[in-house]
Motif scaffolding. Sequence first.
Motif, PDB file in Angstrom:
ATOM      1  N   GLY A 105       6.627 -10.540  -7.719  1.00  0.00           N
ATOM      2  CA  GLY A 105       6.123  -9.175  -7.888  1.00  0.00           C
ATOM      3  C   GLY A 105       6.940  -8.159  -7.127  1.00  0.00           C
ATOM      4  N   HIS A 106       7.261  -8.448  -5.868  1.00  0.00           N
ATOM      5  CA  HIS A 106       8.054  -7.520  -5.071  1.00  0.00           C
ATOM      6  C   HIS A 106       9.467  -7.360  -5.643  1.00  0.00           C
ATOM      7  CE1 HIS A 106       5.533  -6.100  -1.938  1.00  0.00           C
ATOM      8  NE2 HIS A 106       5.343  -7.257  -1.345  1.00  0.00           N
TER       9      HIS A 106
ATOM     10  N   SER B 255       0.818  -1.206   0.000  1.00  0.00           N
ATOM     11  CA  SER B 255       0.000   0.000   0.000  1.00  0.00           C
ATOM     12  C   SER B 255       0.856   1.262   0.000  1.00  0.00           C
ATOM     13  CB  SER B 255      -0.922  -0.008   1.217  1.00  0.00           C
ATOM     14  OG  SER B 255      -1.712   1.147   1.254  1.00  0.00           O
ATOM     15  N   PHE B 256       1.912   1.260   0.814  1.00  0.00           N
ATOM     16  CA  PHE B 256       2.777   2.441   0.883  1.00  0.00           C
ATOM     17  C   PHE B 256       3.388   2.754  -0.483  1.00  0.00           C
ATOM     18  CE2 PHE B 256       6.752   4.652   1.417  1.00  0.00           C
ATOM     19  CZ  PHE B 256       6.456   5.633   2.364  1.00  0.00           C
ATOM     20  N   GLY B 257       3.975   1.726  -1.109  1.00  0.00           N
ATOM     21  CA  GLY B 257       4.616   1.958  -2.396  1.00  0.00           C
ATOM     22  C   GLY B 257       3.626   2.252  -3.500  1.00  0.00           C
ATOM     23  N   TYR B 258       2.535   1.465  -3.549  1.00  0.00           N
ATOM     24  CA  TYR B 258       1.560   1.637  -4.632  1.00  0.00           C
ATOM     25  C   TYR B 258       0.890   2.999  -4.581  1.00  0.00           C
ATOM     26  CZ  TYR B 258      -2.712   1.131  -7.342  1.00  0.00           C
ATOM     27  OH  TYR B 258      -3.728   1.353  -8.232  1.00  0.00           O
ATOM     28  N   ASN B 259       0.486   3.414  -3.386  1.00  0.00           N
ATOM     29  CA  ASN B 259      -0.181   4.714  -3.284  1.00  0.00           C
ATOM     30  C   ASN B 259       0.744   5.858  -3.664  1.00  0.00           C
ATOM     31  OD1 ASN B 259      -3.049   4.549  -2.212  1.00  0.00           O
ATOM     32  ND2 ASN B 259      -2.000   3.154  -0.835  1.00  0.00           N
TER      33      ASN B 259
ATOM     34  N   TRP C 130      14.224   6.149  -4.093  1.00  0.00           N
ATOM     35  CA  TRP C 130      15.070   5.386  -3.172  1.00  0.00           C
ATOM     36  C   TRP C 130      14.313   5.045  -1.898  1.00  0.00           C
ATOM     37  CZ3 TRP C 130      19.350   3.288  -4.896  1.00  0.00           C
ATOM     38  CH2 TRP C 130      20.099   3.906  -5.899  1.00  0.00           C
ATOM     39  N   LEU C 131      13.546   6.011  -1.411  1.00  0.00           N
ATOM     40  CA  LEU C 131      12.779   5.790  -0.185  1.00  0.00           C
ATOM     41  C   LEU C 131      11.643   4.806  -0.414  1.00  0.00           C
ATOM     42  CD1 LEU C 131      12.571   9.488   1.097  1.00  0.00           C
ATOM     43  CD2 LEU C 131      14.151   7.690   1.835  1.00  0.00           C
ATOM     44  N   ILE C 132      10.946   4.933  -1.538  1.00  0.00           N
ATOM     45  CA  ILE C 132       9.827   4.034  -1.831  1.00  0.00           C
ATOM     46  C   ILE C 132      10.310   2.593  -1.978  1.00  0.00           C
ATOM     47  CG2 ILE C 132       7.937   3.535  -3.440  1.00  0.00           C
ATOM     48  CD1 ILE C 132       7.914   6.504  -4.169  1.00  0.00           C
ATOM     49  N   ALA C 133      11.547   2.408  -2.480  1.00  0.00           N
ATOM     50  CA  ALA C 133      12.077   1.059  -2.711  1.00  0.00           C
ATOM     51  C   ALA C 133      12.236   0.265  -1.421  1.00  0.00           C
ATOM     52  CB  ALA C 133      13.420   1.145  -3.436  1.00  0.00           C
ATOM     53  N   ILE C 134      12.287   0.939  -0.280  1.00  0.00           N
ATOM     54  CA  ILE C 134      12.412   0.237   0.994  1.00  0.00           C
ATOM     55  C   ILE C 134      11.189  -0.658   1.246  1.00  0.00           C
ATOM     56  CG2 ILE C 134      12.567   0.554   3.504  1.00  0.00           C
ATOM     57  CD1 ILE C 134      14.067   3.168   2.960  1.00  0.00           C
ATOM     58  N   ALA C 135      10.003  -0.223   0.762  1.00  0.00           N
ATOM     59  CA  ALA C 135       8.760  -0.961   1.016  1.00  0.00           C
ATOM     60  C   ALA C 135       8.781  -2.363   0.407  1.00  0.00           C
ATOM     61  CB  ALA C 135       7.557  -0.156   0.525  1.00  0.00           C
ATOM     62  N   PRO C 136       8.997  -2.531  -0.919  1.00  0.00           N
ATOM     63  CA  PRO C 136       9.004  -3.905  -1.458  1.00  0.00           C
ATOM     64  C   PRO C 136      10.163  -4.744  -0.925  1.00  0.00           C
ATOM     65  CG  PRO C 136       9.666  -2.338  -3.149  1.00  0.00           C
ATOM     66  CD  PRO C 136       9.134  -1.534  -1.993  1.00  0.00           C
ATOM     67  N   LEU C 137      11.296  -4.116  -0.617  1.00  0.00           N
ATOM     68  CA  LEU C 137      12.431  -4.873  -0.081  1.00  0.00           C
ATOM     69  C   LEU C 137      12.075  -5.465   1.286  1.00  0.00           C
ATOM     70  CD1 LEU C 137      15.359  -5.792  -0.213  1.00  0.00           C
ATOM     71  CD2 LEU C 137      16.017  -3.591   0.813  1.00  0.00           C
ATOM     72  N   THR C 138      11.433  -4.676   2.134  1.00  0.00           N
ATOM     73  CA  THR C 138      11.033  -5.163   3.457  1.00  0.00           C
ATOM     74  C   THR C 138      10.084  -6.343   3.339  1.00  0.00           C
ATOM     75  OG1 THR C 138      11.283  -2.944   4.398  1.00  0.00           O
ATOM     76  CG2 THR C 138       9.942  -4.522   5.630  1.00  0.00           C
ATOM     77  N   SER C 139       9.080  -6.217   2.488  1.00  0.00           N
ATOM     78  CA  SER C 139       8.102  -7.289   2.316  1.00  0.00           C
ATOM     79  C   SER C 139       8.753  -8.541   1.749  1.00  0.00           C
ATOM     80  CB  SER C 139       6.974  -6.819   1.397  1.00  0.00           C
ATOM     81  OG  SER C 139       5.936  -7.761   1.341  1.00  0.00           O
ATOM     82  N   LEU C 140       9.678  -8.359   0.830  1.00  0.00           N
ATOM     83  CA  LEU C 140      10.374  -9.490   0.225  1.00  0.00           C
ATOM     84  C   LEU C 140      11.148 -10.286   1.274  1.00  0.00           C
ATOM     85  CD1 LEU C 140      10.941 -10.842  -2.505  1.00  0.00           C
ATOM     86  CD2 LEU C 140      12.910  -9.316  -2.760  1.00  0.00           C
ATOM     87  N   LEU C 141      11.815  -9.601   2.175  1.00  0.00           N
ATOM     88  CA  LEU C 141      12.587 -10.266   3.223  1.00  0.00           C
ATOM     89  C   LEU C 141      11.681 -11.044   4.177  1.00  0.00           C
ATOM     90  CD1 LEU C 141      15.193  -7.458   4.042  1.00  0.00           C
ATOM     91  CD2 LEU C 141      15.575  -9.561   2.727  1.00  0.00           C
ATOM     92  N   VAL C 142      10.521 -10.470   4.516  1.00  0.00           N
ATOM     93  CA  VAL C 142       9.589 -11.157   5.421  1.00  0.00           C
ATOM     94  C   VAL C 142       8.982 -12.380   4.728  1.00  0.00           C
ATOM     95  CG1 VAL C 142       7.467 -10.923   6.757  1.00  0.00           C
ATOM     96  CG2 VAL C 142       9.126  -9.072   6.744  1.00  0.00           C
TER      97      VAL C 142
ATOM     98  N   ALA D 161      13.386  -3.739  -8.274  1.00  0.00           N
ATOM     99  CA  ALA D 161      14.289  -3.448  -9.390  1.00  0.00           C
ATOM    100  C   ALA D 161      13.824  -2.218 -10.173  1.00  0.00           C
ATOM    101  CB  ALA D 161      14.374  -4.664 -10.310  1.00  0.00           C
ATOM    102  N   SER D 162      12.521  -2.082 -10.374  1.00  0.00           N
ATOM    103  CA  SER D 162      11.987  -0.939 -11.120  1.00  0.00           C
ATOM    104  C   SER D 162      12.234   0.378 -10.397  1.00  0.00           C
ATOM    105  CB  SER D 162      10.487  -1.131 -11.363  1.00  0.00           C
ATOM    106  OG  SER D 162      10.225  -2.293 -12.121  1.00  0.00           O
ATOM    107  N   LEU D 163      12.029   0.389  -9.087  1.00  0.00           N
ATOM    108  CA  LEU D 163      12.231   1.611  -8.307  1.00  0.00           C
ATOM    109  C   LEU D 163      13.701   2.010  -8.263  1.00  0.00           C
ATOM    110  CD1 LEU D 163       9.733   0.914  -5.394  1.00  0.00           C
ATOM    111  CD2 LEU D 163       9.521   2.695  -7.139  1.00  0.00           C
TER     112      LEU D 163
END
Length: 497
Positions: A364-365, A304-308, A457-469, A370-372
């Motif tokens: 997807g994440h 939600s954070f990244g998409y919005n 750069w800041l938005i990219a933190i969101a998918p990276l966090t989800s990917l790790l979890v 990579a896109s961000l």
Amino acid sequence: MSTVAFPSAEADPQTSAGNAARPTVIRNAQDVSRIVSAGAAKGSNARIVIAIALGGVFLDAYDLTSLAYGIKDIARQFSLSPVQVGFVSSAITFGAILGALFGGYLTDRIGRYRVFMADMLFFVVAAIAAGLAPNAWVLGGARFLMGFGVGLDLPVAMAFLAEFSRVAGKGNKAASVAAWCPAWYAATSTCYLLILGLYAILPEHQLGWLWRLTLAFGAVPAIAIILVRSRYISESPVWAANQGDLEEAARILKRSYGIDTVVERSATPQKAPRAASWRNYGVLFNATYRRRTILAAVIGSASSFGYNAIIFGLPVIITSFFQQGPLTTIVAALALNLAFAFVGGLIGVRTAPTVGAWKMTVLGHALQFASLIGLALIGKPGSGALVVVAILLLGGYLFGQGFGPGSHSMTYASLSYPTSLRGIGVGFNQTLVRSASTVSLFLFPVLAAAFGTKVFWLIAIAPLTSLLVLLAIRWEPSGYDIDAEDYAEPGGVTAAR
């Protein structure tokens, strides 16, 4: 995949979804759940119920998106600062936070049907009020009310999608829930098509009305859903059976599933499903559900954070970063939604029963991250070639969202819990998700103004966090009979990983 040990039944309630030669006997709520899990009879109304539930999701997405293009006109008309723009943009998600918190409980407490119809009324009133708003405060208030309706709707819509679908095979529960994603993108695309049409027909000196007409149009599909409710929409048969009303469950199975049933109450006591209670929020963190709750919360919040930030900032990104005019901005945003997000959502639905939710969400994440990073490295593209690359990277982000977390964030939120906890589970998840949306919508205008393209750069933190979890918690909800957990004896359920 997990295994579920069922208590022995007195009779198999249904041997096939289309077996209607003689009435099926239901003796308890578990029998009703088994019938639903096997699938509806041919020619039933179950798919129509699912379509109407997706109509509610369509409204959610339309109302959340409808302000995206007009926010610059609103800021100019009401002389708003960047902070005030953030307030108006995020008002809808503030309302959604409260709506989800109360909506999840009410969905489990008073039923799916009543909550669904109540939130349709919220949409009608709020859309008209927003379109007629004389100032930013009224607009913010109307959007808050609209958000409350969105918060109410998602728990009940996900419950309908999960509780009117089979467990396995094509069109299973995971696929039905994942269908919320293409419905969402269809709504965002419809919003941009409407904006494009209004932009084409309105005289230039009346373009200030564009955002008002776009917001007010949200009342139209809500009214249409209200008008068709009595013919097709029913209460969830599993929810009704869990309340002890087997006769009502039998009527719903006949009306919506096309299956004749006869109620013969069992003389053998059965495990009673968990009753609706505010205490059930605590149950989400017991030994059975803790890991699922954490995983669903991280996927949903990060997504939600990244998409919005991307989708609501898309007109701003295209206009400011790529130096394009209003018409190009509208067309580009529409094309990106249809070609990447919507197509990705369809792929997410088709692959849910076969590939599963976990693998598609990981893929997807990874694509989003990579896109961000690519967008952050490019910065503000100067040449025509870099503009094309940047647009494709935006498309790559939306494509990854579509088939990955966009489709399956709600799969995890809805199918990590049985019927007795589903409303509370989705409500809690959406409270966190809408909190992330609020932060994203409030911060993006401020951060974009301060950092420009470095905001990626800041938005990219969101998918990276989800990917790790996701790599740490490997829970696969697709194909798992989650509703059976309401009736399994202690020790009868082995949690999937």
